[in-house]
Design a protein around this motif. Structure first.
Motif, mmCIF file in Angstrom:
data_model
loop_
_atom_site.group_PDB
_atom_site.id
_atom_site.type_symbol
_atom_site.label_atom_id
_atom_site.label_comp_id
_atom_site.label_asym_id
_atom_site.label_seq_id
_atom_site.Cartn_x
_atom_site.Cartn_y
_atom_site.Cartn_z
ATOM 1 N N LYS A 75 10.087 -29.659 24.585
ATOM 2 C CA LYS A 75 11.074 -28.598 24.820
ATOM 3 C C LYS A 75 12.100 -28.999 25.873
ATOM 4 O O LYS A 75 13.296 -28.734 25.717
ATOM 5 N N HIS A 76 11.644 -29.628 26.945
ATOM 6 C CA HIS A 76 12.540 -29.941 28.063
ATOM 7 C C HIS A 76 13.201 -31.312 27.960
ATOM 8 O O HIS A 76 14.212 -31.574 28.602
ATOM 9 N N TYR A 77 12.613 -32.184 27.153
ATOM 10 C CA TYR A 77 13.190 -33.513 26.928
ATOM 11 C C TYR A 77 13.151 -33.804 25.433
ATOM 12 O O TYR A 77 12.553 -34.778 24.980
ATOM 13 N N THR A 78 13.823 -32.944 24.692
ATOM 14 C CA THR A 78 13.733 -32.985 23.224
ATOM 15 C C THR A 78 14.208 -34.308 22.655
ATOM 16 O O THR A 78 13.541 -34.896 21.784
ATOM 17 N N ASN A 79 15.343 -34.791 23.105
ATOM 18 C CA ASN A 79 15.870 -36.055 22.574
ATOM 19 C C ASN A 79 14.921 -37.215 22.852
ATOM 20 O O ASN A 79 14.658 -38.051 21.972
ATOM 21 N N GLU A 80 14.412 -37.248 24.097
ATOM 22 C CA GLU A 80 13.481 -38.312 24.465
ATOM 23 C C GLU A 80 12.198 -38.226 23.634
ATOM 24 O O GLU A 80 11.672 -39.243 23.184
ATOM 25 N N ALA A 81 11.710 -37.007 23.433
ATOM 26 C CA ALA A 81 10.478 -36.822 22.665
ATOM 27 C C ALA A 81 10.652 -37.303 21.225
ATOM 28 O O ALA A 81 9.777 -37.986 20.672
ATOM 29 N N ARG A 82 11.782 -36.977 20.615
ATOM 30 C CA ARG A 82 12.034 -37.400 19.231
ATOM 31 C C ARG A 82 12.205 -38.914 19.140
ATOM 32 O O ARG A 82 11.759 -39.545 18.177
ATOM 33 N N GLN A 83 12.864 -39.496 20.148
ATOM 34 C CA GLN A 83 13.034 -40.952 20.161
ATOM 35 C C GLN A 83 11.695 -41.662 20.281
ATOM 36 O O GLN A 83 11.427 -42.658 19.591
ATOM 37 N N ILE A 84 10.829 -41.143 21.171
ATOM 38 C CA ILE A 84 9.514 -41.757 21.359
ATOM 39 C C ILE A 84 8.660 -41.580 20.106
ATOM 40 O O ILE A 84 7.943 -42.509 19.696
#
Length: 289
Positions: free
Chosen positions: A178-187
């Motif tokens: 939720k708070h680092y959505t772009n990073e989470a999707r990239q990982i």
């Protein structure tokens, strides 16, 4: 024998008179002098443990609203003038950090002990939210489906993967997404690498256990005392978890393991790296860094 005798003599007599002379010369007690010479944050707060003042030891058990009374009690016991507002403020911050750390651990432990319940509507909503955050362009075909493997769960029902860390594992995963959505999707995308891939959600829950164990054994004290000038809260634990997820992914690809079968070996190597970083008194481990 001589060393033993000197140690006995110092502890029994010399230290008392030395402290008395220093107080006479500086008009400050030992705790004031120590605070004056240390940097705010972990250096200052960790130093409190070296002072055998009963009210200081009791501070770990008080609520946030009771810290002010602890400060007054310490100043009264040590005969420190209430007009010394600098010391009063610094002691208040340190006692908030100490008691807040204890309370944070209890809150984290309480959440960890809550088992995932598929009959609990709130639990189910958080699980679906995790899917929607990570896979916004793909709808779940059913609640129990092999699709869950696409975000790194082991089977067709994620509830079985939360057994070790309970609801804490899910809350951490959702917070990062939720708070680092772009990073989470990239990982998540990187975790599907044909050679270096790993199970995103399972590793995320494993890192929850790492963060939890570091909090439990006190290793996070320096980090949290430097990060927060006051009462550490659940959000700060989640932030540290986010740091672990982001850094582990980088670490994994830099190490280039031969296969996922070596996960435990590299997980422990990463764990040791984090523990070494946390030994530094000035450490702050956040995703922003």
């Amino acid at each position: 024998m001589l060393v033993y005798f000197w140690g006995f003599l110092y502890g029994k007599y010399v230290r008392f008179w030395l402290k008395w002379i220093l107080r006479l010369l500086t008009q400050k007690c030992e705790l004031q002098r120590v605070f004056d010479g240390l940097k705010a944050g972990a250096q200052r707060t960790l130093s409190i443990g070296n002072h055998g003042i009963i009210v200081l030891r009791n501070a770990v058990h008080v609520e946030e609203g009771e810290v002010e009374k602890c400060v007054r009690d310490v100043m009264k016991e040590k005969k420190i003038a209430q007009k010394d507002t600098g010391f009063k403020t610094n002691l208040h911050v340190s006692l908030l950090q100490i008691s807040g750390y204890k309370k944070l651990y209890l809150d984290v432990e309480s959440l960890r002990k809550v088992p995932y319940d598929s009959d609990n509507e709130e639990h189910e909503e958080q699980l679906i939210e995790l899917w929607n955050l990570l896979m916004p362009h793909e709808n779940l075909k059913a609640r129990i489906t092999k699709q869950w493997c696409d975000i790194g769960f082991q089977g067709d029902d994620p509830k079985t993967d939360f057994r070790g860390m309970g609801l804490l594992g899910l809350v951490n995963l959702v917070y990062f997404s939720k708070h680092y959505t772009n990073e989470a999707r990239q990982i998540l995308s990187r975790s599907n690498h044909p050679k270096l891939g790993y199970s995103y959600a399972i590793v995320g829950i494993n890192l929850t256990e790492m963060a939890y164990s570091l909090l439990k054994n006190g290793a996070l004290k320096s980090h949290l005392y430097n990060m927060i000038s006051g009462w550490p809260r659940m959000e700060h634990f989640h932030q540290f978890y986010c740091y672990l997820v982001y850094e582990f992914d980088k670490f994994w690809f830099e190490e280039e393991p031969e296969s996922i079968m070596h996960f435990n070996q590299y997980r422990e190597k990463f764990h040791e790296k984090i523990k070494r970083l946390l030994l530094h008194c000035d450490v702050i481990l956040t995703l922003q860094n």
